[in-house]
Design a protein around this motif. Sequence first.
Motif, mmCIF file in Angstrom:
data_model
loop_
_atom_site.group_PDB
_atom_site.id
_atom_site.type_symbol
_atom_site.label_atom_id
_atom_site.label_comp_id
_atom_site.label_asym_id
_atom_site.label_seq_id
_atom_site.Cartn_x
_atom_site.Cartn_y
_atom_site.Cartn_z
ATOM 1 N N THR A 193 46.405 40.591 34.247
ATOM 2 C CA THR A 193 47.516 41.378 34.754
ATOM 3 C C THR A 193 48.753 40.494 34.762
ATOM 4 N N SER A 194 49.898 41.091 34.871
ATOM 5 C CA SER A 194 51.135 40.327 35.018
ATOM 6 C C SER A 194 51.872 40.902 36.218
ATOM 7 N N THR A 195 52.315 40.019 37.081
ATOM 8 C CA THR A 195 53.021 40.440 38.285
ATOM 9 C C THR A 195 53.791 39.258 38.848
ATOM 10 N N ALA A 229 45.873 39.292 44.573
ATOM 11 C CA ALA A 229 44.780 38.798 43.735
ATOM 12 C C ALA A 229 43.444 39.400 44.162
ATOM 13 N N THR A 230 43.210 39.474 45.466
ATOM 14 C CA THR A 230 41.956 40.034 45.961
ATOM 15 C C THR A 230 41.856 41.511 45.626
ATOM 16 N N ARG A 231 42.933 42.271 45.880
ATOM 17 C CA ARG A 231 42.909 43.707 45.596
ATOM 18 C C ARG A 231 42.781 43.975 44.090
ATOM 19 N N PHE A 232 43.445 43.175 43.259
ATOM 20 C CA PHE A 232 43.336 43.351 41.820
ATOM 21 C C PHE A 232 41.911 43.057 41.348
#
Length: 130
Positions: free
Chosen positions: A7-9, A17-20
């Motif tokens: 992902t890019s954010t 990071a945890t939710r992704f």
Amino acid sequence: KWHYYLTSTRDTSRTFATRFGWGSRVPFATRVFLPVKNQAKREVPAISALRLKIPNVLVVEARPARGGGGIFLHLREVEGQPATITQADLETLPELQGADEVNVLEETLQEGITSLSLKPFEVKFVRLMF
């Protein structure tokens, strides 16, 4: 098998990071509604039976409570910051009648709680009754 996700954010927080990562490995159950011909374009409503408004607390598991009439929640604080959950932070589709803090076996630790505090990286379990 081996899987990876990219992902890019600009958000470099542990919470993102945890939710992704959690969302990539345990995808949310969804349903796709196919377009209907000859009808005006309409917005599809988003419906959620349970929404927690505190970003650093992750709902790891949600399942029917063993005794029925409620939901068992496994919660984890993911940012290393204390968090307190109140009824105002919890949106439920059916009206919430009460909440108990329980252990992993659903044995009651404290009945009728109105708020739940989590220490950094702490895990707690809650039974919501409707």
